[in-house]
Design a protein around this motif. Structure first.
Motif, short mmCIF file in Angstrom:
data_model
loop_
_atom_site.label_atom_id
_atom_site.label_comp_id
_atom_site.label_asym_id
_atom_site.label_seq_id
_atom_site.Cartn_x
_atom_site.Cartn_y
_atom_site.Cartn_z
N ILE A 116 0.93 -1.36 -0.04
CA ILE A 116 0.07 -0.03 0.09
C ILE A 116 0.76 1.12 -0.06
O ILE A 116 0.64 2.09 -0.89
N PHE A 117 1.70 1.44 0.83
CA PHE A 117 2.74 2.44 1.04
C PHE A 117 3.53 2.74 -0.44
O PHE A 117 3.77 3.93 -0.74
N SER A 118 3.98 1.57 -1.14
CA SER A 118 4.55 1.84 -2.24
C SER A 118 3.95 2.41 -3.51
O SER A 118 4.49 3.08 -4.38
N THR A 119 2.45 2.45 -3.28
CA THR A 119 1.61 3.44 -4.09
C THR A 119 1.73 4.79 -4.05
O THR A 119 0.97 5.56 -4.86
N LEU A 120 2.03 5.24 -2.97
CA LEU A 120 2.05 6.78 -2.53
C LEU A 120 2.83 7.79 -3.40
O LEU A 120 4.15 7.40 -3.54
N THR A 121 2.29 8.65 -3.98
CA THR A 121 3.00 9.74 -4.85
C THR A 121 3.67 10.74 -3.98
O THR A 121 3.06 10.67 -2.75
N PRO A 122 4.38 11.60 -4.38
CA PRO A 122 4.78 12.67 -3.50
C PRO A 122 3.64 13.74 -3.25
O PRO A 122 3.56 14.27 -2.12
N HIS A 123 2.75 13.76 -4.27
CA HIS A 123 1.53 14.43 -4.04
C HIS A 123 0.70 13.75 -2.74
O HIS A 123 0.36 14.47 -1.88
N ASP A 124 0.59 12.57 -2.94
CA ASP A 124 -0.10 11.74 -1.78
C ASP A 124 0.37 12.10 -0.40
O ASP A 124 -0.26 12.10 0.60
N LEU A 125 1.64 12.08 -0.14
CA LEU A 125 2.41 12.26 0.88
C LEU A 125 2.34 13.79 1.63
O LEU A 125 2.13 13.80 2.72
N LYS A 126 1.74 14.66 0.74
CA LYS A 126 1.69 16.02 1.00
C LYS A 126 0.12 16.14 1.44
O LYS A 126 -0.36 17.61 1.91
N GLN A 127 -0.81 15.35 1.20
CA GLN A 127 -2.14 15.50 1.34
C GLN A 127 -2.29 14.92 2.86
O GLN A 127 -1.70 14.34 3.71
N LYS A 128 -3.71 15.21 3.34
CA LYS A 128 -4.04 15.10 4.63
C LYS A 128 -4.74 13.63 4.75
O LYS A 128 -5.53 13.24 3.61
N CYS A 129 -4.74 12.95 5.78
CA CYS A 129 -5.42 11.75 5.91
C CYS A 129 -5.93 12.08 7.27
O CYS A 129 -5.62 12.95 8.27
N LEU A 130 -6.91 11.23 7.91
CA LEU A 130 -7.56 11.52 9.12
C LEU A 130 -7.36 10.37 10.13
O LEU A 130 -7.24 9.12 9.96
N THR A 131 -6.63 10.83 11.23
CA THR A 131 -6.56 9.85 12.20
C THR A 131 -7.79 9.20 12.82
O THR A 131 -9.10 9.55 12.54
N THR A 148 -0.08 13.17 5.38
CA THR A 148 0.34 11.62 5.27
C THR A 148 1.65 11.31 5.63
O THR A 148 1.95 10.28 6.40
N TRP A 149 2.61 12.12 5.09
CA TRP A 149 4.19 11.83 5.58
C TRP A 149 4.54 11.88 7.21
O TRP A 149 5.13 11.05 7.55
N LYS A 150 3.72 12.77 7.62
CA LYS A 150 3.68 12.92 9.18
C LYS A 150 2.97 11.69 9.90
O LYS A 150 3.92 11.14 10.81
N TRP A 151 2.02 11.12 9.30
CA TRP A 151 1.42 10.18 9.77
C TRP A 151 2.20 8.83 9.54
O TRP A 151 2.33 8.03 10.67
N LEU A 152 2.96 8.56 8.48
CA LEU A 152 3.95 7.73 8.37
C LEU A 152 5.09 7.79 9.26
O LEU A 152 5.46 6.80 9.79
N ARG A 153 5.28 9.05 9.49
CA ARG A 153 6.57 9.11 10.61
C ARG A 153 6.18 8.79 11.89
O ARG A 153 6.92 7.86 12.69
N ALA A 154 4.96 8.97 12.25
CA ALA A 154 4.23 8.53 13.64
C ALA A 154 4.18 6.98 13.60
O ALA A 154 4.40 6.36 14.64
N MET A 155 3.94 6.44 12.50
CA MET A 155 3.81 4.90 12.61
C MET A 155 5.24 4.46 12.87
O MET A 155 5.37 3.35 13.58
N THR A 156 6.39 4.93 12.49
CA THR A 156 7.70 4.63 12.88
C THR A 156 8.02 4.87 14.41
O THR A 156 8.56 3.77 14.94
N GLU A 157 7.34 5.84 14.76
CA GLU A 157 7.70 6.24 16.05
C GLU A 157 6.74 5.19 17.19
O GLU A 157 7.31 4.77 18.14
N HIS A 158 5.77 4.92 16.46
CA HIS A 158 4.84 3.76 17.38
C HIS A 158 5.77 2.58 17.30
O HIS A 158 5.73 1.82 18.32
N GLU A 159 6.13 2.12 16.15
CA GLU A 159 7.01 0.78 15.98
C GLU A 159 8.19 0.91 17.14
O GLU A 159 8.18 -0.12 17.88
N ILE A 160 8.88 1.89 17.15
CA ILE A 160 10.03 2.08 18.09
C ILE A 160 9.85 2.08 19.54
O ILE A 160 10.32 1.43 20.42
#
Length: 167
Positions: free
Chosen positions: A97-112, A120-132
């Motif tokens: 799923i992540f591999s389909t994201l474009t640079p435009h997608d990364l700058k769009q908003k998603c809902l928590t 979206t890029w901040k949400w993905l960063r939060a995911m890595t923080e969650h794993e850590i």
């Protein structure tokens, strides 16, 4: 750290996951269902939780879908081999799923799940923080059990001290 393209994020995330996998590799199978206190996550729960949140919360919400996380209990995977398989399977699904994201997608908003918009890029960063965060808990669990754990970045604190120069 801002991610402008998915290949750079995936390379970063690959390294995060490699460190998590090195830790998981030292877990003795007989301790998968161990917890320091009744009612708290077991080691297996921690692993299932990382996997289920990655796939069912983060991967879903970045696609514009609602979160479908429903816990991390044994009904998802029970037993050492099954937990590890579940962990790897959910990660593979998420990466697809992540591999389909474009640079435009990364700058769009998603809902928590709380309904809060986040880039979206901040949400993905939060995911890595969650794993850590949960990996650190597994480190603590294994240390309580007196199980030797791998140094996170190749050297232990004691090894770094021995290689440091004193001024």
């Amino acid at each position: 750290m801002e991610f402008n393209d998915i290949p750079s994020f995936l390379e970063y995330y690959k390294k995060i996951r490699q460190r998590t996998n090195r830790l998981i590799a030292v877990i003795p199978p007989q301790y998968m269902d161990w917890s320091y206190k009744p009612g708290k996550f077991t080691i297996a729960d921690q692993i299932r939780h990382i996997a289920a949140i990655e796939r069912n919360m983060f991967a879903e919400t970045i696609q514009g879908n609602p979160c479908i996380y429903n816990g991390c209990g044994k009904e998802l995977a029970d037993g050492y081999d099954q937990v590890i398989s579940y962990f790897n399977e959910k990660h593979t699904e998420s990466l697809k799923i992540f591999s389909t994201l474009t640079p435009h997608d990364l700058k769009q908003k998603c809902l928590t799940p709380a309904g809060t918009p986040i880039t979206t890029w901040k949400w993905l960063r939060a995911m890595t923080e969650h794993e850590i965060h949960h990996r650190a808990q597994v480190y603590l669990y294994l240390n309580i059990l007196d199980i030797s754990t791998p140094p996170m970045f190749g050297l232990s604190s004691e090894e770094i001290i021995s290689k440091s120069s004193t001024n």
